[in-house]
Design an enzyme around this catalytic site. Structure first.
Site, mmCIF file in Angstrom:
data_model
loop_
_atom_site.group_PDB
_atom_site.id
_atom_site.type_symbol
_atom_site.label_atom_id
_atom_site.label_comp_id
_atom_site.label_asym_id
_atom_site.label_seq_id
_atom_site.Cartn_x
_atom_site.Cartn_y
_atom_site.Cartn_z
ATOM 1 N N ARG A 180 -17.146 19.475 -44.772
ATOM 2 C CA ARG A 180 -16.687 20.702 -45.425
ATOM 3 C C ARG A 180 -15.873 20.325 -46.666
ATOM 4 O O ARG A 180 -15.161 19.309 -46.661
ATOM 5 C CB ARG A 180 -15.810 21.531 -44.475
ATOM 6 C CG ARG A 180 -16.592 22.271 -43.398
ATOM 7 C CD ARG A 180 -17.458 23.394 -43.962
ATOM 8 N NE ARG A 180 -18.214 24.090 -42.931
ATOM 9 C CZ ARG A 180 -19.465 23.802 -42.599
ATOM 10 N NH1 ARG A 180 -20.111 22.820 -43.202
ATOM 11 N NH2 ARG A 180 -20.087 24.511 -41.676
ATOM 12 N N HIS A 190 -24.897 21.934 -50.823
ATOM 13 C CA HIS A 190 -24.793 22.198 -49.373
ATOM 14 C C HIS A 190 -26.184 22.274 -48.727
ATOM 15 O O HIS A 190 -26.559 23.307 -48.155
ATOM 16 C CB HIS A 190 -23.997 23.477 -49.097
ATOM 17 C CG HIS A 190 -23.451 23.534 -47.690
ATOM 18 N ND1 HIS A 190 -22.230 24.066 -47.369
ATOM 19 C CD2 HIS A 190 -23.990 23.118 -46.505
ATOM 20 C CE1 HIS A 190 -22.036 23.990 -46.056
ATOM 21 N NE2 HIS A 190 -23.108 23.408 -45.509
HETATM 22 P P1 NDP Z 1 -19.192 18.117 -33.165
HETATM 23 O O1 NDP Z 1 -18.232 19.167 -32.705
HETATM 24 O O2 NDP Z 1 -20.338 17.774 -32.283
HETATM 25 O O3 NDP Z 1 -18.391 16.751 -33.420
HETATM 26 C C1 NDP Z 1 -17.154 16.724 -34.026
HETATM 27 C C2 NDP Z 1 -16.602 15.302 -33.985
HETATM 28 O O4 NDP Z 1 -15.409 15.246 -34.775
HETATM 29 C C3 NDP Z 1 -16.225 14.871 -32.577
HETATM 30 O O5 NDP Z 1 -16.553 13.519 -32.376
HETATM 31 C C4 NDP Z 1 -14.704 15.029 -32.562
HETATM 32 O O6 NDP Z 1 -14.007 14.158 -31.702
HETATM 33 C C5 NDP Z 1 -14.371 14.679 -34.003
HETATM 34 N N1 NDP Z 1 -13.071 15.217 -34.377
HETATM 35 C C6 NDP Z 1 -12.653 16.511 -34.362
HETATM 36 N N2 NDP Z 1 -11.364 16.591 -34.732
HETATM 37 C C7 NDP Z 1 -10.962 15.325 -34.988
HETATM 38 C C8 NDP Z 1 -9.732 14.749 -35.380
HETATM 39 N N3 NDP Z 1 -8.625 15.504 -35.586
HETATM 40 N N4 NDP Z 1 -9.674 13.415 -35.537
HETATM 41 C C9 NDP Z 1 -10.751 12.643 -35.302
HETATM 42 N N5 NDP Z 1 -11.960 13.127 -34.927
HETATM 43 C C10 NDP Z 1 -12.049 14.445 -34.761
HETATM 44 O O7 NDP Z 1 -19.679 18.554 -34.608
HETATM 45 P P2 NDP Z 1 -21.096 18.243 -35.300
HETATM 46 O O8 NDP Z 1 -21.302 16.781 -35.266
HETATM 47 O O9 NDP Z 1 -22.158 19.104 -34.735
HETATM 48 O O10 NDP Z 1 -20.823 18.760 -36.793
HETATM 49 C C11 NDP Z 1 -19.800 18.214 -37.601
HETATM 50 C C12 NDP Z 1 -19.621 19.038 -38.864
HETATM 51 O O11 NDP Z 1 -20.686 18.790 -39.789
HETATM 52 C C13 NDP Z 1 -19.686 20.554 -38.692
HETATM 53 O O12 NDP Z 1 -18.462 21.055 -38.190
HETATM 54 C C14 NDP Z 1 -19.968 21.025 -40.100
HETATM 55 O O13 NDP Z 1 -18.743 21.246 -40.776
HETATM 56 C C15 NDP Z 1 -20.696 19.848 -40.740
HETATM 57 N N6 NDP Z 1 -22.101 20.179 -41.072
HETATM 58 C C16 NDP Z 1 -22.504 20.113 -42.382
HETATM 59 C C17 NDP Z 1 -23.809 20.380 -42.725
HETATM 60 C C18 NDP Z 1 -24.288 20.262 -44.136
HETATM 61 O O14 NDP Z 1 -25.438 20.615 -44.434
HETATM 62 N N7 NDP Z 1 -23.501 19.756 -45.056
HETATM 63 C C19 NDP Z 1 -24.801 20.784 -41.708
HETATM 64 C C20 NDP Z 1 -24.284 20.804 -40.381
HETATM 65 C C21 NDP Z 1 -22.967 20.514 -40.082
HETATM 66 P P3 NDP Z 1 -14.218 14.221 -30.095
HETATM 67 O O15 NDP Z 1 -15.595 13.623 -29.869
HETATM 68 O O16 NDP Z 1 -13.142 13.358 -29.569
HETATM 69 O O17 NDP Z 1 -14.127 15.655 -29.696
HETATM 70 C C1 OXD Z 2 -23.550 23.856 -40.714
HETATM 71 C C2 OXD Z 2 -23.774 23.782 -42.142
HETATM 72 O O1 OXD Z 2 -22.416 23.789 -40.284
HETATM 73 O O2 OXD Z 2 -24.896 24.100 -42.598
HETATM 74 O O3 OXD Z 2 -24.546 23.988 -39.961
HETATM 75 O O4 OXD Z 2 -22.882 23.394 -42.892
#
Ligand code: NDP
Ligand code: OXD
Length: 309
Positions: free
Chosen positions: A224, A272
Site C-alpha cells: 500500500r 496498482h
Molecule cells: P496476509 O494477511 O495473508 O499476510 C500479511 C502478512 O503480514 C502476515 O505474514 C503478517 O504476519 C504480516 N504482518 C502484519 N502486520 C505485521 C507487522 N506489524 N510486522 C510484521 N509483519 C506483519 O496478507 P496477503 O499476503 O494476502 O496480502 C498482503 C497485502 O498485499 C494486502 O494487505 C494488500 O495491501 C497487498 N496487495 C497488493 C496488491 C497489488 O496489486 N498491489 C494485490 C493484492 C494485495 P503474521 O503471519 O505473523 O500474521
Molecule cells: C488487493 C489489491 O488488496 O488489489 O487485492 O491491492
C-alpha cells in the site's frame, strides 16, 4: 436474498457472470442500481462510498473484492458486528509473483541500464551478481508474501521473510516482530513490501528502515502507498542509499500528475496492477462464503478487525 457488488467506477459484469457460473440461482445487484437494499445479505466491495454499508439491514457478511481490507477498516461507519472476509486466491498469488520476479530480474540483470545504453547506441556488458549472492527480504509472510518468497527462492535468490509472529518450519529464514527487523533488513539487497496496511505498518518504509539495508538496496512496494514515506524514498535515492525503486501503490491513486515519482530517473512505477483479482478464479470462494454466511456456518478468509488484517 441477494449479493450486492459495490465497486465505484469499475465494470463488474465479469464478476456477475463468474458468480452465476457457480450458482445460477443467485440474485446479484450492482451498486448504484440496488433495487432492494432490504434483501442484501452479502456485500462484495472495493472502495465503497463511506456510510453505504449501513444501508443493508439484513447484511450478514462483507467481502473485500481483493486481498487487502484497509478500505473497509478505514470506514468508521462499517457495521461493527458484521464479519469481514477477504480474497486468498492462487491467481492473485501467481500474478504477484510474476510482477515481483520481473521487478527483481530487471534490476539484477541491469535491463534499465541496457535500455539507457540502447538509446545512446552503446554496446557494453554490465556484470551482475550471481543470484545466490542477492539477498531478498520479503516483508509480510502471509498468503502473498510466502508465495512470492518461495518463487524467488526457487529461482535461486537468498530469500528471507519478516512477519509479525514467529513461523516454524518455513523453508527460508523468517524474522519476526520489531526485534527481528534489524537482522532481516541488513541482508536485504532487495526489499519487497507485502504487508497489510495497519497502524503498525503505516510509514514503515522510511529513512530509518532504508538506513539498515545494505548500501544501494532496491525497493519494491506492492502493498500500500501509505507504507512508504515518499519524501524519505526521494532522499534515500538522492543520497545513493537506495539504488532504485519499483512502486505499484501510492498514497493517492491515481498518482497525481505533479508527483515527483513520475519523472524520477531511479523510480519505475505501475498503476496498482501488480496483481489484479481474476473474477473467474476468485468467484467460487465468494459464492461459498455467501452460502456459509446465510446458513450461519464458519466463514473462510475471515479478517481479524482488532489485528487490522
Ligand atoms: P496476509 O494477511 O495473508 O499476510 C500479511 C502478512 O503480514 C502476515 O505474514 C503478517 O504476519 C504480516 N504482518 C502484519 N502486520 C505485521 C507487522 N506489524 N510486522 C510484521 N509483519 C506483519 O496478507 P496477503 O499476503 O494476502 O496480502 C498482503 C497485502 O498485499 C494486502 O494487505 C494488500 O495491501 C497487498 N496487495 C497488493 C496488491 C497489488 O496489486 N498491489 C494485490 C493484492 C494485495 P503474521 O503471519 O505473523 O500474521
Ligand atoms: C488487493 C489489491 O488488496 O488489489 O487485492 O491491492
Amino acid at each position: 436474498m441477494s449479493i450486492a457488488i459495490i465497486c465505484p467506477n469499475r465494470d463488474v459484469s465479469d464478476w456477475v457472470t463468474a458468480l452465476h457460473a457457480h450458482d445460477p440461482t443467485l440474485t446479484v445487484e450492482v451498486w448504484p442500481g440496488i433495487s432492494k437494499p432490504g434483501e442484501v445479505e452479502f456485500v462484495l466491495t472495493w472502495n465503497h462510498p463511506a456510510g453505504l454499508l449501513r444501508q443493508f439491514p439484513k447484511l450478514k457478511c462483507i467481502s473485500s473484492l481483493g486481498a487487502g481490507v484497509n478500505h473497509l477498516l478505514n470506514d468508521s461507519t462499517c457495521p461493527p458486528g458484521i464479519p469481514l472476509v477477504r480474497l486468498v486466491d492462487i491467481d492473485l498469488m501467481q500474478s504477484m509473483a510474476e510482477y515481483v520476479l520481473h521487478g527483481v530480474l530487471e534490476h539484477v540483470r541491469r535491463f534499465d541500464d541496457y535500455r539507457h545504453q540502447q538509446a545512446l547506441g552503446q554496446w557494453a556488458l554490465q556484470n551482475g551478481p550471481h543470484l545466490a549472492e542477492v539477498g531478498i527480504g520479503v516483508m509480510g509472510c502471509g498468503a502473498l508474501g510466502s508465495y512470492v518468497a518461495g518463487k524467488l527462492a526457487d529461482f535461486g535468490f537468498s530469500v528471507s521473510a519478516w512477519s509479525r509472529t514467529p513461523k516454524q518450519g518455513a523453508r527460508m529464514p523468517v524474522f519476526s516482530g520489531e526485534a527481528g527487523l534489524g537482522d532481516f533488513l541488513k541482508q536485504a539487497d532487495i526489499l519487497v513490501c507485502l504487508l497489510p496496511l495497519t497502524a503498525e505498518t503505516e510509514n514503515i518504509l522510511n529513512m530509518q528502515t532504508f538506513s539498515q539495508l545494505p548500501p544501494k538496496a532496491f525497493l519494491i512496494n506492492v502493498a500500500r502507498g501509505a507504507h512508504l514515506v515518499d519524501a524519505d524514498l526521494l532522499a534515500a535515492l538522492d543520497a545513493g542509499q537506495l539504488s532504485g525503486a519499483l512502486l505499484d501503490v501510492f498514497r493517492v491513486e491515481p498518482l497525481p500528475r505533479e508527483h515527483p515519482f513520475w519523472a524520477h530517473p531511479k523510480i519505475r512505477l505501475t498503476p496498482h496492477v501488480a496483481s489484479v483479482t481474476n473474477p473467474h478464479s476468485a468467484a467460487l470462494q465468494i459464492v461459498e462464503n455467501y452460502h456459509r454466511a446465510i446458513t450461519g456456518r464458519q466463514l473462510t478468509n475471515l479478517v481479524d478487525r482488532q489485528r487490522g488484517y
